[in-house]
Design a protein around this motif. Structure first.
Motif, short mmCIF file in Angstrom:
data_model
loop_
_atom_site.label_atom_id
_atom_site.label_comp_id
_atom_site.label_asym_id
_atom_site.label_seq_id
_atom_site.Cartn_x
_atom_site.Cartn_y
_atom_site.Cartn_z
N ILE A 66 0.85 -1.20 0.00
CA ILE A 66 0.00 0.00 0.00
C ILE A 66 0.89 1.25 0.00
O ILE A 66 1.73 1.42 0.89
CB ILE A 66 -0.94 0.05 1.22
N GLU A 67 0.71 2.08 -1.00
CA GLU A 67 1.52 3.29 -1.16
C GLU A 67 0.62 4.42 -1.66
O GLU A 67 -0.18 4.22 -2.57
CB GLU A 67 2.65 3.01 -2.16
N CYS A 75 15.11 10.23 -2.31
CA CYS A 75 15.88 11.28 -1.62
C CYS A 75 17.36 11.17 -1.98
O CYS A 75 17.99 12.19 -2.26
CB CYS A 75 15.71 11.18 -0.12
N TYR A 96 5.79 1.52 -10.16
CA TYR A 96 5.57 0.24 -9.50
C TYR A 96 5.14 -0.88 -10.45
O TYR A 96 4.95 -2.01 -10.03
CB TYR A 96 4.52 0.41 -8.40
N GLU A 111 -3.94 5.99 0.86
CA GLU A 111 -3.36 6.46 2.12
C GLU A 111 -3.79 5.48 3.22
O GLU A 111 -4.98 5.17 3.33
CB GLU A 111 -3.89 7.86 2.42
N CYS A 195 19.16 10.09 7.29
CA CYS A 195 20.39 10.30 6.53
C CYS A 195 21.42 11.22 7.19
O CYS A 195 21.50 12.41 6.85
CB CYS A 195 20.09 10.81 5.13
N ILE A 289 1.97 7.25 10.37
CA ILE A 289 1.11 6.08 10.58
C ILE A 289 1.65 5.18 11.69
O ILE A 289 0.89 4.57 12.44
CB ILE A 289 0.88 5.31 9.25
N ASP A 323 13.63 3.99 8.16
CA ASP A 323 13.87 5.15 9.04
C ASP A 323 13.08 5.08 10.34
O ASP A 323 13.54 5.57 11.37
CB ASP A 323 13.46 6.44 8.31
N LYS A 332 20.03 5.65 9.71
CA LYS A 332 18.78 5.81 8.95
C LYS A 332 19.12 6.19 7.52
O LYS A 332 19.24 7.36 7.19
CB LYS A 332 17.91 6.89 9.60
N GLY A 334 18.82 4.84 3.10
CA GLY A 334 18.12 4.02 2.13
C GLY A 334 18.74 2.63 2.05
O GLY A 334 18.04 1.63 1.94
N TYR A 335 20.09 2.60 2.14
CA TYR A 335 20.75 1.29 2.07
C TYR A 335 20.36 0.44 3.28
O TYR A 335 20.06 -0.75 3.16
CB TYR A 335 22.28 1.43 1.95
N TRP A 416 25.56 2.72 -7.84
CA TRP A 416 24.80 2.36 -6.64
C TRP A 416 23.35 2.78 -6.81
O TRP A 416 22.42 1.99 -6.60
CB TRP A 416 25.41 3.03 -5.39
C1 LIG Z 1 18.60 14.64 0.96
C2 LIG Z 1 18.68 13.19 1.30
C3 LIG Z 1 19.71 12.41 0.79
C4 LIG Z 1 19.79 11.07 1.08
N1 LIG Z 1 20.82 10.34 0.55
C5 LIG Z 1 20.93 9.04 0.83
C6 LIG Z 1 21.96 8.26 0.24
O1 LIG Z 1 22.78 8.76 -0.55
N2 LIG Z 1 22.04 6.95 0.55
C7 LIG Z 1 21.15 6.36 1.38
O2 LIG Z 1 21.27 5.16 1.61
N3 LIG Z 1 20.14 7.06 1.96
C8 LIG Z 1 20.01 8.38 1.71
N4 LIG Z 1 18.97 9.11 2.27
C9 LIG Z 1 18.05 8.47 3.24
C10 LIG Z 1 16.90 7.70 2.59
O3 LIG Z 1 16.14 8.54 1.77
C11 LIG Z 1 15.98 7.11 3.66
O4 LIG Z 1 16.75 6.55 4.68
C12 LIG Z 1 15.06 6.05 3.07
O5 LIG Z 1 14.19 6.65 2.15
C13 LIG Z 1 14.29 5.30 4.15
O6 LIG Z 1 13.43 4.35 3.59
P1 LIG Z 1 11.97 4.10 4.21
O7 LIG Z 1 11.42 2.93 3.50
O8 LIG Z 1 12.07 4.10 5.69
O9 LIG Z 1 11.16 5.43 3.82
P2 LIG Z 1 10.84 6.03 2.38
O10 LIG Z 1 11.84 5.62 1.39
O11 LIG Z 1 10.60 7.48 2.59
O12 LIG Z 1 9.47 5.35 1.99
C14 LIG Z 1 8.28 5.61 2.68
C15 LIG Z 1 7.10 5.43 1.73
O13 LIG Z 1 5.92 5.24 2.48
C16 LIG Z 1 4.88 5.99 1.93
N5 LIG Z 1 3.91 6.25 3.01
C17 LIG Z 1 4.19 6.77 4.24
N6 LIG Z 1 3.08 6.82 4.98
C18 LIG Z 1 2.07 6.30 4.24
C19 LIG Z 1 0.69 6.09 4.48
N7 LIG Z 1 0.12 6.41 5.64
N8 LIG Z 1 -0.05 5.53 3.48
C20 LIG Z 1 0.51 5.21 2.29
N9 LIG Z 1 1.81 5.39 2.02
C21 LIG Z 1 2.59 5.93 2.98
C22 LIG Z 1 5.56 7.23 1.38
O14 LIG Z 1 4.78 7.86 0.38
C23 LIG Z 1 6.87 6.64 0.85
O15 LIG Z 1 6.76 6.24 -0.50
C24 LIG Z 1 18.85 10.47 1.95
C25 LIG Z 1 17.81 11.25 2.48
C26 LIG Z 1 17.72 12.59 2.17
C27 LIG Z 1 16.60 13.40 2.73
#
Ligand SMILES: Cc1cc2nc3c(=O)[nH]c(=O)nc-3n(C[C@H](O)[C@H](O)[C@H](O)COP(=O)(O)OP(=O)(O)OC[C@H]3O[C@@H](n4cnc5c(N)ncnc54)[C@H](O)[C@@H]3O)c2cc1C
Lengths: 426, 216
Positions: A66-67, A75, A96, A111, A195, A289, A323, A332, A334-335, A416
């Motif tokens: 669900i997205e 990011c 997707y 949502e 990050c 959430i 995160d 915190k 992406g990797y 990467w």
């Molecule tokens: C400027 C910047 C640079 C960065 N550079 C790096 C990098 O070089 N390398 C690296 O490894 N990391 C980097 N990061 C960090 C990385 O972006 C995050 O750590 C990563 O996105 C975390 O993944 P996640 O799945 O927790 O959240 P996200 O990737 O943010 O995914 C969350 C998803 O959930 C969805 N969502 C949330 N709540 C709901 C809801 N209630 N209903 C439906 N959908 C929902 C959102 O729309 C989103 O698509 C960077 C971050 C920033 C801000």
């Protein structure tokens, strides 16, 4: 045994009511559950990978992802756009279609408005969806209520650009529109936030842009922390050798109040800093959430989880990755979210099949660009010891401080991004 | 869903969940997949890279992967008599392959874990990526490799003798980066390889790489 659910959960010590999770209305099941089902909330760095790997490991488990958004914008590398290294967000944008088709993942664009851990149901605008296990990877939410003067229009004047997309474009536009001789202020929160090296990369790339196009301008980084919290010797060297006079690092400046109209930041409510362009990155906590579902620890901002399964320690059958979770030594990033998603998927599949779980083995690699041809990195390998995620001793670390690898790392960083986004989208 | 029935069902589920949670407390040691999946953030799902400067690991020979990882970690240097060379603090001197993040990462794994990852990636199917190669260079490279490389990079690079890597269908950009490191003195060639590479010009070496990249 004829214990009903509620008393059974109490017996387990989970205390559904006590954790304050909102019970959601019993709307019609929008996707009646037939077999075994995992629901994944959030199709970002963590969620896409969890959904994909569960299907790769056990195709008999139904996976519903669900997205809210039709596309995901990364990011990572959004600072490249802000610094003018790339001219649009297309390389950071994924859909997707392929992911869901290749792996038979059911995608719901909606949502998520609530989670009922007792009934094991997720509420969306389209209706309710039941689960056997739930994986939550919603990223971060800004703690704007802690900032005086911040309202829902503030980020239009002083963007955070800490979630990629419109905000990223807005900040870039403001930088482009700024006259030469202007002042840019970037303000970053106390750790932990999404990050750790991100703000430092951002000021470096803003300085890179100013140096080339607006050399009379200056960028200040107001760091709420008392010192650089990531890749310190590397960033310090880059700033000293490449951006002296154009970039200034100012530690221990915690912003507690903003005035969007005058683009002013107030440090601890006292000193004020006014900029022509202001990028205020607010303090953060687990995605909204996760907060709403009672997955955040009392008095804290993040979700405590089991270090091997990523199952919430507050609510059974709900796993939190990315995160939002407290993942010990893993930053915190992406990797990290990608790596945690695979560990979580492995163990969700194991638990659903009555098999033994497998201890975490994780990786984080994070590149930061310092200009248009040099990057620096941090890398780490993680394992579990005594129930905690730790960095494997005598491994990991940052790039050599002589900058002998910066060009190669810049090249590898591009691949990467390509690889990690391909993993998420196919 | 009938309320009464669903209660009964979830109770049964929960009971088994409780037992599983207990089993989960003593999680098992890492598996080859658990170790290797973490690499995919950079090297692609199952080691199939989508990024031109990042090598594909899918279908690579186990011996080549294990050798690379051990070289990244550092191999104790031996003197003429085969005894480990020690530094002034009495610690063994390591010979390490030039890398960016790989040296830092490889140190996080035991030799047994490295073997397990080698098995995992060697067991994946390799798909040659779609990439542009120069036809004239491919033709020239095909001839050159027959003369210079074939003893170790066997069968058009589809196999590797001992721990020589499989070259066929690897990313051209990656091969070029590595060749630059070799010829620039940053990555050490084996004596055998150095001997074969020496007579070849930069253009000829590049032709060989175009050839290997072109093999499906
Ligand atoms: C400027 C910047 C640079 C960065 N550079 C790096 C990098 O070089 N390398 C690296 O490894 N990391 C980097 N990061 C960090 C990385 O972006 C995050 O750590 C990563 O996105 C975390 O993944 P996640 O799945 O927790 O959240 P996200 O990737 O943010 O995914 C969350 C998803 O959930 C969805 N969502 C949330 N709540 C709901 C809801 N209630 N209903 C439906 N959908 C929902 C959102 O729309 C989103 O698509 C960077 C971050 C920033 C801000």
């Amino acid at each position: 045994m004829t214990l009903d659910r509620r008393s059974f959960l109490k017996f387990l010590g989970a205390g559904v009511g006590a954790a304050g999770a909102p019970m959601i209305s019993r709307a019609a099941d929008f996707m009646p559950k037939k077999g075994r089902r995992v629901v994944v909330v959030g199709g970002g760095y963590g969620g896409t990978i969890a959904a994909k790997y569960i299907r790769m490991m056990d195709a008999s488990i139904e996976v519903v992802l669900i997205e809210r958004n039709k596309q995901f914008i990364s990011c990572p590398f959004s600072n490249y756009y802000i610094g003018g290294l790339i001219s649009d967000l297309a390389p950071l944008t994924i859909g997707y279609d392929k992911l869901t088709a290749n792996h038979g993942i059911k995608l719901v664009h909606a949502e998520v408005t609530g989670i009922d851990p007792a009934a094991k149901v997720v509420a969306t605008a389209n209706g309710n969806i039941a689960y056997d296990r739930l994986i939550v990877s919603p990223g971060v939410e800004f703690r704007t209520s802690e900032i005086e003067g911040y309202d829902d229009k503030t980020d239009q004047a002083i963007p955070h650009a800490w979630k990629a997309g419109e905000q990223t474009i807005l900040l870039r536009k403001q930088l482009e529109a700024m006259k030469d001789g202007g002042t840019v202020i970037v303000s970053m929160p106390l750790v932990p936030y999404r990050c750790p090296p991100g703000p430092y990369e951002r000021v470096s790339l803003i300085a890179h842009y100013l140096k080339q196009h607006k050399p009379k301008s200056k960028v200040f980084l107001l760091d709420a922390n008392s010192d650089v919290v990531a890749k310190k010797p590397l960033f310090m060297k880059a700033w000293k050798e490449q951006y002296a006079g154009i970039m200034e690092y100012v530690p221990s400046k915690k912003v507690t109040k903003v005035d969007a109209a005058t683009k002013t930041l107030f440090v601890e409510g006292l000193e004020d800093h006014k900029g022509d362009v202001v990028n205020f990155i607010p303090p953060q906590r687990a995605g909204a959430i996760a907060v709403k579902a009672g997955l955040v620890e009392a008095g804290g901002n993040w979700c405590p989880v089991n270090a091997t399964t990523f199952e919430s320690t507050l609510h059974k059958d709900i796993h939190v990755i990315g995160d939002s979770c407290l993942a010990g030594a893993m930053p915190k990033s992406g990797y990290s979210a990608n790596s945690q998603a695979k560990v979580c998927a492995t163990n969700v599949v194991a638990l659903m099949n009555g098999k033994e779980t497998v201890d975490l083995s994780g990786i984080n690699v994070c590149y930061s660009a310092i200009n248009d041809h040099e990057s620096i990195s941090v890398a780490g390998v993680y394992k579990v010891a005594e129930g905690k995620i730790i960095a494997v001793p005598n491994s990991g670390g940052i790039s050599p401080v002589d900058f002998s690898q910066t060009r190669l790392e810049h090249l590898y960083a591009e691949s990467w991004l390509k690889n990690i986004l391909t993993e998420m989208s196919s | 869903m009938g309320k009464m029935r669903s209660r009964g069902v979830s109770c049964a589920l929960l009971t088994s969940g409780l037992l599983l949670a207990a089993a989960g407390a003593q999680a098992g040691a890492s598996t080859p997949a658990m170790l290797s999946n973490a690499c995919a953030g950079c090297h692609g799902t199952h080691g199939e890279s989508a990024g031109p400067s990042m090598p594909s690991l899918a279908g690579q020979s186990k011996a080549a992967i294990v050798t690379a990882m051990k070289e990244f970690k550092g191999i104790p240097k031996k003197d003429a008599e085969g005894k480990p060379v020690l530094d002034k603090d009495g610690k063994p001197v390591l010979e390490t392959r030039t890398s960016t993040v790989m040296g830092r990462l490889a140190k996080g794994y035991t030799d047994a874990e490295i073997e397990a990852m080698g098995d995992f990636f060697a067991g994946q199917k390799h798909h040659s990526p779609a990439q542009a190669v120069d036809k004239a260079k491919v033709a020239k490279g095909a001839e050159l490799q027959e003369k210079h490389c074939i003893r170790c990079h066997v069968e058009d690079g589809k196999e590797g003798k001992d721990n020589s890597p499989i070259m066929a269908g690897q990313w051209l950009k990656y091969l070029q980066v590595q060749m630059d490191l070799y010829t620039g003195g940053q990555r050490k060639m084996s004596e055998k390889m150095a001997e074969k590479v020496k007579p070849l010009s930069k253009e000829e070496l590049d032709a060989v790489l175009h050839f290997y990249a072109s093999v499906k």
